[in-house]
Design a protein around this motif. Structure first.
Motif, PDB file in Angstrom:
ATOM      1  N   VAL A 286     -43.721 -38.787 -14.308  1.00  0.00           N
ATOM      2  CA  VAL A 286     -43.769 -40.041 -15.058  1.00  0.00           C
ATOM      3  C   VAL A 286     -42.517 -40.153 -15.906  1.00  0.00           C
ATOM      4  O   VAL A 286     -42.262 -39.313 -16.772  1.00  0.00           O
ATOM      5  CB  VAL A 286     -45.032 -40.106 -15.946  1.00  0.00           C
ATOM      6  CG1 VAL A 286     -45.050 -41.399 -16.748  1.00  0.00           C
ATOM      7  CG2 VAL A 286     -46.287 -40.001 -15.083  1.00  0.00           C
TER       8      VAL A 286
ATOM      9  N   ASP B 268     -55.405 -38.900 -10.068  1.00  0.00           N
ATOM     10  CA  ASP B 268     -54.729 -39.978  -9.353  1.00  0.00           C
ATOM     11  C   ASP B 268     -54.306 -39.430  -7.996  1.00  0.00           C
ATOM     12  O   ASP B 268     -53.292 -38.740  -7.877  1.00  0.00           O
ATOM     13  CB  ASP B 268     -53.524 -40.412 -10.195  1.00  0.00           C
ATOM     14  CG  ASP B 268     -52.657 -41.451  -9.523  1.00  0.00           C
ATOM     15  OD1 ASP B 268     -53.041 -41.955  -8.462  1.00  0.00           O
ATOM     16  OD2 ASP B 268     -51.577 -41.751 -10.067  1.00  0.00           O
TER      17      ASP B 268
ATOM     18  N   TRP C  50     -54.353 -37.298 -15.149  1.00  0.00           N
ATOM     19  CA  TRP C  50     -54.035 -38.047 -16.356  1.00  0.00           C
ATOM     20  C   TRP C  50     -55.056 -37.682 -17.426  1.00  0.00           C
ATOM     21  O   TRP C  50     -56.258 -37.620 -17.162  1.00  0.00           O
ATOM     22  CB  TRP C  50     -54.080 -39.552 -16.099  1.00  0.00           C
ATOM     23  CG  TRP C  50     -53.043 -40.017 -15.120  1.00  0.00           C
ATOM     24  CD1 TRP C  50     -53.079 -39.899 -13.760  1.00  0.00           C
ATOM     25  CD2 TRP C  50     -51.809 -40.669 -15.428  1.00  0.00           C
ATOM     26  NE1 TRP C  50     -51.941 -40.440 -13.189  1.00  0.00           N
ATOM     27  CE2 TRP C  50     -51.150 -40.919 -14.193  1.00  0.00           C
ATOM     28  CE3 TRP C  50     -51.196 -41.081 -16.607  1.00  0.00           C
ATOM     29  CZ2 TRP C  50     -49.912 -41.559 -14.123  1.00  0.00           C
ATOM     30  CZ3 TRP C  50     -49.963 -41.705 -16.541  1.00  0.00           C
ATOM     31  CH2 TRP C  50     -49.335 -41.940 -15.309  1.00  0.00           C
TER      32      TRP C  50
ATOM     33  N   LEU D  20     -51.262 -40.094 -24.324  1.00  0.00           N
ATOM     34  CA  LEU D  20     -51.418 -40.017 -22.879  1.00  0.00           C
ATOM     35  C   LEU D  20     -50.584 -38.855 -22.338  1.00  0.00           C
ATOM     36  O   LEU D  20     -49.439 -38.670 -22.732  1.00  0.00           O
ATOM     37  CB  LEU D  20     -50.967 -41.338 -22.252  1.00  0.00           C
ATOM     38  CG  LEU D  20     -51.067 -41.507 -20.738  1.00  0.00           C
ATOM     39  CD1 LEU D  20     -52.515 -41.434 -20.269  1.00  0.00           C
ATOM     40  CD2 LEU D  20     -50.447 -42.855 -20.331  1.00  0.00           C
ATOM     41  N   TRP D  21     -51.185 -38.096 -21.406  1.00  0.00           N
ATOM     42  CA  TRP D  21     -50.551 -36.907 -20.846  1.00  0.00           C
ATOM     43  C   TRP D  21     -50.743 -36.893 -19.327  1.00  0.00           C
ATOM     44  O   TRP D  21     -51.641 -37.544 -18.802  1.00  0.00           O
ATOM     45  CB  TRP D  21     -51.183 -35.637 -21.401  1.00  0.00           C
ATOM     46  CG  TRP D  21     -51.372 -35.579 -22.877  1.00  0.00           C
ATOM     47  CD1 TRP D  21     -52.292 -36.275 -23.624  1.00  0.00           C
ATOM     48  CD2 TRP D  21     -50.646 -34.776 -23.812  1.00  0.00           C
ATOM     49  NE1 TRP D  21     -52.181 -35.951 -24.955  1.00  0.00           N
ATOM     50  CE2 TRP D  21     -51.185 -35.035 -25.104  1.00  0.00           C
ATOM     51  CE3 TRP D  21     -49.603 -33.845 -23.679  1.00  0.00           C
ATOM     52  CZ2 TRP D  21     -50.713 -34.399 -26.241  1.00  0.00           C
ATOM     53  CZ3 TRP D  21     -49.138 -33.216 -24.823  1.00  0.00           C
ATOM     54  CH2 TRP D  21     -49.680 -33.494 -26.083  1.00  0.00           C
ATOM     55  N   THR D  22     -49.927 -36.093 -18.633  1.00  0.00           N
ATOM     56  CA  THR D  22     -50.112 -35.874 -17.198  1.00  0.00           C
ATOM     57  C   THR D  22     -49.941 -34.388 -16.882  1.00  0.00           C
ATOM     58  O   THR D  22     -49.321 -33.637 -17.648  1.00  0.00           O
ATOM     59  CB  THR D  22     -49.113 -36.669 -16.341  1.00  0.00           C
ATOM     60  OG1 THR D  22     -47.789 -36.222 -16.617  1.00  0.00           O
ATOM     61  CG2 THR D  22     -49.231 -38.164 -16.582  1.00  0.00           C
TER      62      THR D  22
ATOM     63  N   VAL E  37     -46.692 -38.257 -22.082  1.00  0.00           N
ATOM     64  CA  VAL E  37     -46.052 -39.464 -21.557  1.00  0.00           C
ATOM     65  C   VAL E  37     -45.337 -40.175 -22.700  1.00  0.00           C
ATOM     66  O   VAL E  37     -45.896 -40.337 -23.789  1.00  0.00           O
ATOM     67  CB  VAL E  37     -47.093 -40.394 -20.908  1.00  0.00           C
ATOM     68  CG1 VAL E  37     -46.446 -41.706 -20.460  1.00  0.00           C
ATOM     69  CG2 VAL E  37     -47.740 -39.698 -19.707  1.00  0.00           C
TER      70      VAL E  37
ATOM     71  N   LEU F 102     -51.790 -49.331 -15.619  1.00  0.00           N
ATOM     72  CA  LEU F 102     -52.873 -48.473 -16.071  1.00  0.00           C
ATOM     73  C   LEU F 102     -53.693 -49.229 -17.121  1.00  0.00           C
ATOM     74  O   LEU F 102     -53.139 -49.685 -18.130  1.00  0.00           O
ATOM     75  CB  LEU F 102     -52.290 -47.195 -16.681  1.00  0.00           C
ATOM     76  CG  LEU F 102     -53.216 -46.010 -16.902  1.00  0.00           C
ATOM     77  CD1 LEU F 102     -53.757 -45.498 -15.575  1.00  0.00           C
ATOM     78  CD2 LEU F 102     -52.448 -44.885 -17.609  1.00  0.00           C
TER      79      LEU F 102
ATOM     80  N   THR G 182     -42.494 -44.139 -12.435  1.00  0.00           N
ATOM     81  CA  THR G 182     -42.573 -42.776 -11.926  1.00  0.00           C
ATOM     82  C   THR G 182     -41.454 -42.509 -10.927  1.00  0.00           C
ATOM     83  O   THR G 182     -40.849 -43.419 -10.385  1.00  0.00           O
ATOM     84  CB  THR G 182     -43.923 -42.516 -11.223  1.00  0.00           C
ATOM     85  OG1 THR G 182     -44.071 -43.453 -10.136  1.00  0.00           O
ATOM     86  CG2 THR G 182     -45.085 -42.694 -12.187  1.00  0.00           C
TER      87      THR G 182
END
Length: 380
Positions: free
Chosen positions: A33, A277, A284, A299-301, A316, A341, A373
């Motif tokens: 991201v 996802d 996520w 927000l994180w990934t 993020v 999102l 992304t």
């Protein structure tokens, strides 16, 4: 059930099922991201203003779960609704902010008897919905509805099934014990299992369910905030009445993340949503804080490799490099198309602002993010 396994997820499932520590190398693509930015914010009207429960208290829209599917948005409220309505409802994406278009309640008994919904998840074939599992009354079944996982095949929401060891169960309270024992591992103060915990996240990766734990401790007012993730495989049984899903008895803690490792963020942040996802092969995560009137969320990934190795989630950030955050208690997220999102907020009874609008008790705030992304090739 259709098999969606990638090479990597087959490997992960084998690790979970066999408790194997073998490593192997697989080359594949993941997505990084680059940035996220707010595209729009608005309010969802959940029911008529002034609506009251049988005891005379006002209905509160505290939306805690959201899922987008082919033009329809599914929403679950973690508070009860009056007779004739349901805490689970749908609304067209195109009319989400239209206060004159009322949601369509999902009135199946299973939706109306379970309590305190927290998160949706889908693997493309089934949709899952979990409650918080945050209370049980010893010697009584009064609170068993707080311990429920529902599922249904896409398009069959009129007939939700209860995920439970035994067919015909009205709730999933039987799964509370293995989850409690797992969370209490290496905790000598809790030899009989974790007395109190709260599930706020649910994700599904192929045939793995992943539960996100926000709180755990001695009781509802004496606990620690957490970002812990538990995984358990599920499988399909053929029965006379149709396919039935069951969980295997191989529960594992696969991630234990501390957001405080990232400097400059408010504390204590704790898990409020977890989603997988499948298009981007990314998890996520939402973390939120609700303390002394402060509402905020981040927000994180993480790639599957990072999550299953309990490595740090990646924060993020926006186009300026600042952490992407919300002045709300963000509770769940779902993708709208390929790069947008939808994040739903549960601000409890706080009259938060959305632009010039002040949220009313029968409304929930939401945010739409635009995501940028890039593809990356990696070796696992």
């Amino acid at each position: 059930m259709r098999n969606y396994y990638s090479l990597f997820s087959v490997f992960l499932a084998a690790v979970l099922l066999a408790d194997c520590k073998t490593s192997r190398v697989v080359t594949g693509k993941t997505v990084a991201v680059e940035s996220a930015g707010i595209e729009s914010e608005d309010l969802l009207t959940c029911c008529n203003a002034g609506l009251k429960l049988p005891d005379g208290s006002p209905v509160s829209c505290e939306a805690s779960a959201v899922l987008y599917d082919n033009g329809t948005v599914y929403v679950a409220n973690d508070k009860d609704m009056p007779t004739g309505l349901s805490p689970v409802f749908t609304k067209s994406w195109n009319a989400l902010s239209d206060s004159l278009t009322r949601p369509t309640p999902l009135l199946a008994e299973a939706f109306r008897t379970a309590q305190k919904y927290e998160d949706f998840a889908s693997n493309g074939e089934y949709i899952f919905l979990t409650t918080a599992f945050d209370r049980v009354k010893p010697g009584s079944t009064d609170w068993d509805g707080y311990n429920t996982i529902l599922y249904w095949k896409k398009g069959q929401e009129a007939n939700p099934q209860v995920l439970a060891p035994e067919p015909g169960a009205k709730n999933s309270v039987a799964y509370r014990q293995p989850l409690s024992k797992l969370l209490a591992q290496n905790r000598p103060n809790y030899p009989n299992g974790m007395p109190y915990f709260k599930v706020e996240g649910l994700a599904v990766m192929d045939s793995l369910l992943l539960f996100g734990i926000r709180e755990e401790g001695e009781k509802y007012d004496k606990f620690d905030y957490r970002v812990r993730i538990v995984a358990v495989p599920f499988f399909t049984e053929k029965t006379a009445s149709g396919d039935r899903l069951s969980l295997r008895n191989t529960w594992r803690i696969v991630a234990d993340f501390n957001p405080a490792t990232v400097p400059g963020l408010p504390q204590p942040l704790a898990l409020s949503s977890l989603e997988y996802d499948s298009k981007r092969k990314l998890f996520w995560l939402l973390t939120s804080i609700e303390a002394n009137g402060q509402l905020d969320a981040y927000l994180w990934t993480a790639t599957p490799e990072q999550l299953f190795r309990s490595q740090s989630f990646m924060l993020v950030r926006d186009a300026q490099g600042q952490p992407m955050h919300f002045n709300h208690k963000a509770e769940d997220l779902t993708f709208i198309g390929t790069d947008r999102l939808l994040v739903i907020h549960d601000d409890d009874r706080t009259p938060t602002k959305v632009g010039a609008q002040t949220r009313q008790p029968n409304q929930a705030a939401y945010t739409v993010l635009k995501i940028r992304t890039t593809d990356r090739t990696h070796g696992l």
